[in-house]
Design a protein around this motif. Structure first.
Motif, mmCIF file in Angstrom:
data_model
loop_
_atom_site.group_PDB
_atom_site.id
_atom_site.type_symbol
_atom_site.label_atom_id
_atom_site.label_comp_id
_atom_site.label_asym_id
_atom_site.label_seq_id
_atom_site.Cartn_x
_atom_site.Cartn_y
_atom_site.Cartn_z
ATOM 1 N N PRO A 85 40.280 42.396 46.775
ATOM 2 C CA PRO A 85 41.002 42.257 45.499
ATOM 3 C C PRO A 85 41.706 43.530 45.046
ATOM 4 C CG PRO A 85 38.856 41.199 45.367
ATOM 5 C CD PRO A 85 38.875 41.943 46.669
ATOM 6 N N ALA A 86 41.068 44.668 45.221
ATOM 7 C CA ALA A 86 41.621 45.910 44.672
ATOM 8 C C ALA A 86 42.854 46.389 45.432
ATOM 9 C CB ALA A 86 40.543 46.995 44.678
ATOM 10 N N THR A 87 42.916 46.127 46.743
ATOM 11 C CA THR A 87 43.996 46.687 47.563
ATOM 12 C C THR A 87 44.920 45.633 48.172
ATOM 13 O OG1 THR A 87 42.644 46.672 49.578
ATOM 14 C CG2 THR A 87 42.515 48.635 48.162
ATOM 15 N N GLY A 88 44.456 44.402 48.281
ATOM 16 C CA GLY A 88 45.254 43.373 48.939
ATOM 17 C C GLY A 88 45.158 43.412 50.456
ATOM 18 N N MET A 89 44.370 44.357 50.990
ATOM 19 C CA MET A 89 44.192 44.435 52.442
ATOM 20 C C MET A 89 43.327 43.266 52.918
ATOM 21 S SD MET A 89 45.844 47.139 53.414
ATOM 22 C CE MET A 89 45.157 47.523 55.029
ATOM 23 N N ARG A 90 43.555 42.858 54.148
ATOM 24 C CA ARG A 90 42.748 41.783 54.708
ATOM 25 C C ARG A 90 41.306 42.256 54.897
ATOM 26 N NH1 ARG A 90 45.751 37.548 55.786
ATOM 27 N NH2 ARG A 90 47.949 37.796 56.324
ATOM 28 N N PHE A 91 40.370 41.374 54.547
ATOM 29 C CA PHE A 91 38.960 41.730 54.655
ATOM 30 C C PHE A 91 38.526 41.761 56.116
ATOM 31 C CE2 PHE A 91 34.427 41.608 53.979
ATOM 32 C CZ PHE A 91 34.263 42.269 52.771
#
Length: 295
Positions: free
Chosen positions: A187-193
């Motif tokens: 959520p904080a960065t938008g990077m894929r988990f």
């Protein structure tokens, strides 16, 4: 009147285009190395070490422990796939190098490999989608985990079902679940988990363990939905191999698939690929299966 090409007998050629649709593969073959098998009723003797060191005082009587042995019987199954073609198609293929017959045989060999997953995971015949009598599905015997709404928690729940007792060295994922994991973002960065899952949903690993993805995991061809999303565990506990290697043959006569149509009488031939597998699941509790909640 101008002459046009409709009045000419032009030579014909055929261009063969093979559409490479995504083909399911065997996740067991990817995650568990094969071992040689022979045609015999094979039993695996299971040794589970139970010893623990006993701290003893000077002059104290020494204790002992009982060690049990268990046995697991292996299973064998034969798989085959047969394709009929006309004799004329065979001639055209040979004369014009259309590669149709080669494509048929390659497709059959892939189907043979997928059958291993269907039998071991689901005890299902992939051709008919029906359950196979006398076979036990791994997904019915292993630790059961019901999927929740949070897929990150689902990954942890699979690991928690095993980590206290077994080493985890692999995960087999359905394409449906792999796609869901690929879309998760921080959520904080938008990077894929899980950035290790690519667009083709074929990761080499997931969260540090070896991973494989296939439609065989959820049993796409099963007549009744399995609701399976993933299978995690120690894949060395699946001992499998070829009792007889994959063979291919051309059948020019008879009715090889019992369809009521004689090959020779109808100018047909058949191509058959078959193999025999042997396997044993040494400990089903060394695996955990993630399933969607049933309706």
């Amino acid at each position: 009147m101008a002459m046009d090409t409709t009045k000419l007998h032009l030579p014909r050629t055929v261009a063969t285009a093979v559409i490479n649709k995504v083909a399911d593969t065997s996740t067991i073959a990817a995650l568990s190395p094969a071992s040689p098998q022979i045609f015999t009723d094979k039993e695996f003797m299971i040794f589970n070490g139970k010893s623990e060191a006993d701290v003893t005082a000077e002059g104290q009587k020494k204790s002992s422990y009982e060690q049990d042995l268990s046995f697991v019987a292996g299973k064998r199954f034969k798989v085959q796939t047969t394709t009929r073609v006309t004799s004329e198609l065979k001639w055209a293929d040979e004369d014009n190098r259309l590669a149709i017959i080669e494509s048929i045989q390659n497709d059959q060999a892939k189907a043979i490999g997928r059958a291993l997953d269907y039998v071991v995971y689901h005890a299902v015949n992939p051709k008919t989608g029906a359950r196979i009598d006398g076979f036990d599905a791994l997904c019915d015997q292993c630790e059961q985990v019901t999927a929740g709404d949070d897929d990150i928690t689902n990954v942890d729940a699979l690991a928690d079902a095993l980590n206290d007792t077994y080493d985890i060295n692999g995960i087999a994922m359905s394409k449906v679940w792999a796609s869901r994991l690929r879309k998760l973002r921080v959520p904080a960065t938008g990077m894929r988990f899980y950035p290790e899952i690519p667009l083709n949903l074929q990761p080499g690993s997931l969260d540090g363990i070896t991973a494989a993805t296939s439609g065989t995991v959820n049993g796409r061809l099963a007549a009744e939905p399995t609701n399976v999303l993933a299978i995690m565990g120690d894949f060395s506990l699946i001992q499998w191999g070829m009792v007889r290697d994959i063979t291919a043959e051309v059948i020019p006569y008879g009715d090889p698939d019992q369809s009521g149509v004689d090959l020779k009488a109808n100018n047909q031939i058949a191509y058959r690929t078959e193999a025999m597998f042997g396997y044993a699941i040494l400990d089903p509790k060394g695996f955990a299966v993630l399933k969607e909640a049933g309706e």
